[in-house]
Write a protein that holds these residues in place. Sequence first.
Motif, PDB file in Angstrom:
ATOM      1  N   LEU A  70      29.388 -23.889  19.179  1.00 32.84           N
ATOM      2  CA  LEU A  70      30.044 -24.170  20.435  1.00 32.84           C
ATOM      3  C   LEU A  70      31.000 -25.402  20.252  1.00 32.84           C
ATOM      4  N   ILE A  71      30.547 -26.534  19.959  1.00 37.41           N
ATOM      5  CA  ILE A  71      31.487 -27.720  20.062  1.00 37.41           C
ATOM      6  C   ILE A  71      32.469 -27.612  19.133  1.00 37.41           C
ATOM      7  N   VAL A  72      32.317 -27.002  17.725  1.00 34.88           N
ATOM      8  CA  VAL A  72      33.560 -26.832  17.009  1.00 34.88           C
ATOM      9  C   VAL A  72      34.401 -25.757  17.678  1.00 34.88           C
ATOM     10  N   LEU A  73      34.051 -24.662  18.164  1.00 29.46           N
ATOM     11  CA  LEU A  73      34.784 -23.709  18.717  1.00 29.46           C
ATOM     12  C   LEU A  73      35.649 -24.254  19.879  1.00 29.46           C
TER      13      LEU A  73
ATOM     14  N   SER B 137      27.774 -17.878  18.196  1.00 28.64           N
ATOM     15  CA  SER B 137      27.337 -18.443  19.258  1.00 28.64           C
ATOM     16  C   SER B 137      26.918 -17.502  20.346  1.00 28.64           C
ATOM     17  N   VAL B 138      27.572 -16.394  20.401  1.00 28.63           N
ATOM     18  CA  VAL B 138      27.072 -15.423  21.367  1.00 28.63           C
ATOM     19  C   VAL B 138      25.644 -14.987  20.887  1.00 28.63           C
ATOM     20  N   ASN B 139      25.628 -14.389  19.911  1.00 29.19           N
ATOM     21  CA  ASN B 139      24.225 -14.148  19.051  1.00 29.19           C
ATOM     22  C   ASN B 139      22.999 -15.001  19.167  1.00 29.19           C
ATOM     23  N   MET B 140      23.398 -16.404  19.169  1.00 32.74           N
ATOM     24  CA  MET B 140      22.198 -17.147  19.306  1.00 32.74           C
ATOM     25  C   MET B 140      21.933 -17.550  20.764  1.00 32.74           C
ATOM     26  N   LEU B 141      23.089 -17.839  21.667  1.00 33.88           N
ATOM     27  CA  LEU B 141      22.778 -18.127  22.922  1.00 33.88           C
ATOM     28  C   LEU B 141      22.906 -17.164  24.165  1.00 33.88           C
ATOM     29  N   GLY B 142      23.486 -16.043  23.801  1.00 33.06           N
ATOM     30  CA  GLY B 142      23.722 -15.084  24.646  1.00 33.06           C
ATOM     31  C   GLY B 142      24.884 -15.083  25.114  1.00 33.06           C
ATOM     32  N   PRO B 143      25.678 -13.994  25.876  1.00 30.88           N
ATOM     33  CA  PRO B 143      27.183 -14.114  26.216  1.00 30.88           C
ATOM     34  C   PRO B 143      27.266 -14.906  27.365  1.00 30.88           C
ATOM     35  N   VAL B 144      26.412 -15.268  28.440  1.00 31.96           N
ATOM     36  CA  VAL B 144      26.713 -15.818  29.587  1.00 31.96           C
ATOM     37  C   VAL B 144      26.531 -17.487  29.268  1.00 31.96           C
ATOM     38  N   LYS B 145      25.718 -17.867  28.585  1.00 34.07           N
ATOM     39  CA  LYS B 145      25.798 -19.311  28.056  1.00 34.07           C
ATOM     40  C   LYS B 145      26.863 -19.764  27.170  1.00 34.07           C
ATOM     41  N   ALA B 146      27.152 -19.008  26.271  1.00 35.78           N
ATOM     42  CA  ALA B 146      28.370 -19.024  25.413  1.00 35.78           C
ATOM     43  C   ALA B 146      29.760 -18.988  26.282  1.00 35.78           C
ATOM     44  N   SER B 147      29.836 -18.095  27.225  1.00 34.73           N
ATOM     45  CA  SER B 147      31.025 -17.886  27.794  1.00 34.73           C
ATOM     46  C   SER B 147      31.461 -19.226  28.922  1.00 34.73           C
ATOM     47  N   SER B 148      30.254 -19.631  29.416  1.00 36.75           N
ATOM     48  CA  SER B 148      30.263 -20.758  30.192  1.00 36.75           C
ATOM     49  C   SER B 148      30.714 -22.024  29.600  1.00 36.75           C
ATOM     50  N   ALA B 149      30.105 -22.199  28.402  1.00 35.44           N
ATOM     51  CA  ALA B 149      30.540 -23.276  27.555  1.00 35.44           C
ATOM     52  C   ALA B 149      31.847 -23.195  26.995  1.00 35.44           C
ATOM     53  N   VAL B 150      32.370 -22.212  26.781  1.00 35.54           N
ATOM     54  CA  VAL B 150      33.881 -22.090  26.435  1.00 35.54           C
ATOM     55  C   VAL B 150      34.942 -22.300  27.529  1.00 35.54           C
TER      56      VAL B 150
ATOM     57  N   GLY C 277      35.680 -22.552  39.891  1.00 35.41           N
ATOM     58  CA  GLY C 277      35.662 -21.286  40.391  1.00 35.41           C
ATOM     59  C   GLY C 277      35.197 -20.354  39.332  1.00 35.41           C
ATOM     60  N   VAL C 278      35.951 -20.544  38.246  1.00 38.73           N
ATOM     61  CA  VAL C 278      35.487 -19.542  37.021  1.00 38.73           C
ATOM     62  C   VAL C 278      34.127 -19.595  36.669  1.00 38.73           C
ATOM     63  N   PHE C 279      33.560 -20.756  36.432  1.00 36.70           N
ATOM     64  CA  PHE C 279      32.219 -20.920  36.078  1.00 36.70           C
ATOM     65  C   PHE C 279      31.476 -20.214  37.220  1.00 36.70           C
TER      66      PHE C 279
END
Length: 281
Positions: free
Chosen positions: A11-14, A220-233, A266-268
């Motif tokens: 996620l950091i690299v992404l 990232s989505v496969n390891m953390l799930g879509p919600v956590k990954a999307s929030s980090a992005v 707001g997006v979060f």
Amino acid sequence: MVTLNRSYLYLIVLVMVWGSAFPVIKIALDYLSPFLIALVRVTVGGTLLLLVSRKLIYGKKEAISAVLNVGLFMILLNLGVEYSSNPGLTSTMIYTQPVFVTVLSRFVLRERLIPLQILGVVLAFSGVLISVGSTDFSIGSIIAILGGLTWAVGTIYHRLYLSDRDVVGLNTFMSLFSALLILPLSFVDSKFSLDPVGWGSTLLLAVTAQATGFLLWFKSVNMLGPVKASSAVLLVPVSSYLFSALLLRTAPTLLEGLGSSITLLGVFLTFLRPGTLRRSR
């Protein structure tokens, strides 16, 4: 623990890769047209994804998704950067996509919204008005917001018709198919240069943002799930502001920084779903 640490490393690299893409696009636009940059990005990036996935998930629905999620979106993204004073601001406007997804989900998918999501929508658009108010609502901001809306429509379409497809194979096809849409448009703008800076920047986008970025996203989505990954992005616009300052010496104005922060908050909030708060207690 090792798997978890690796997922956050992805996620950091992404975030760095996608954040740096916006100022790199700005650099490339000094030498090449936004359409040509998009064409090279999807063609080279799609080819690299094909070498990795070795499959294409194609069809009529997949083609429609390609137009919305890659072809049209990529054009609007590049045009937004071209006509914006700061690539970081463009990134923030693009990442209003989850807000549009939330609104569309209410009316198209009949999903129930919780009060915090409604607050998130209000905050996000208030932040947009504050951010772009400092630049007299430039055409670049309008185009970038349209890019976020297009991405949101594509996301809803994908959720309705393509959620069961192999994501890497699907994105490989969407990248390559989008080249057919962008190719004729690349003749509209005649800006062309053989300068290695322009082509180097464009190829860098294809390798990092298009190919490597999507692979990191899927992992990232496969390891953390879509919600956590999307929030980090959501840190991508922050990264974009930082890289814009480093590469272009372009700093956000006070209103751009304040408005972008409110927008991202707001997006979060729009990522929250009914029951999320109860489960976390």
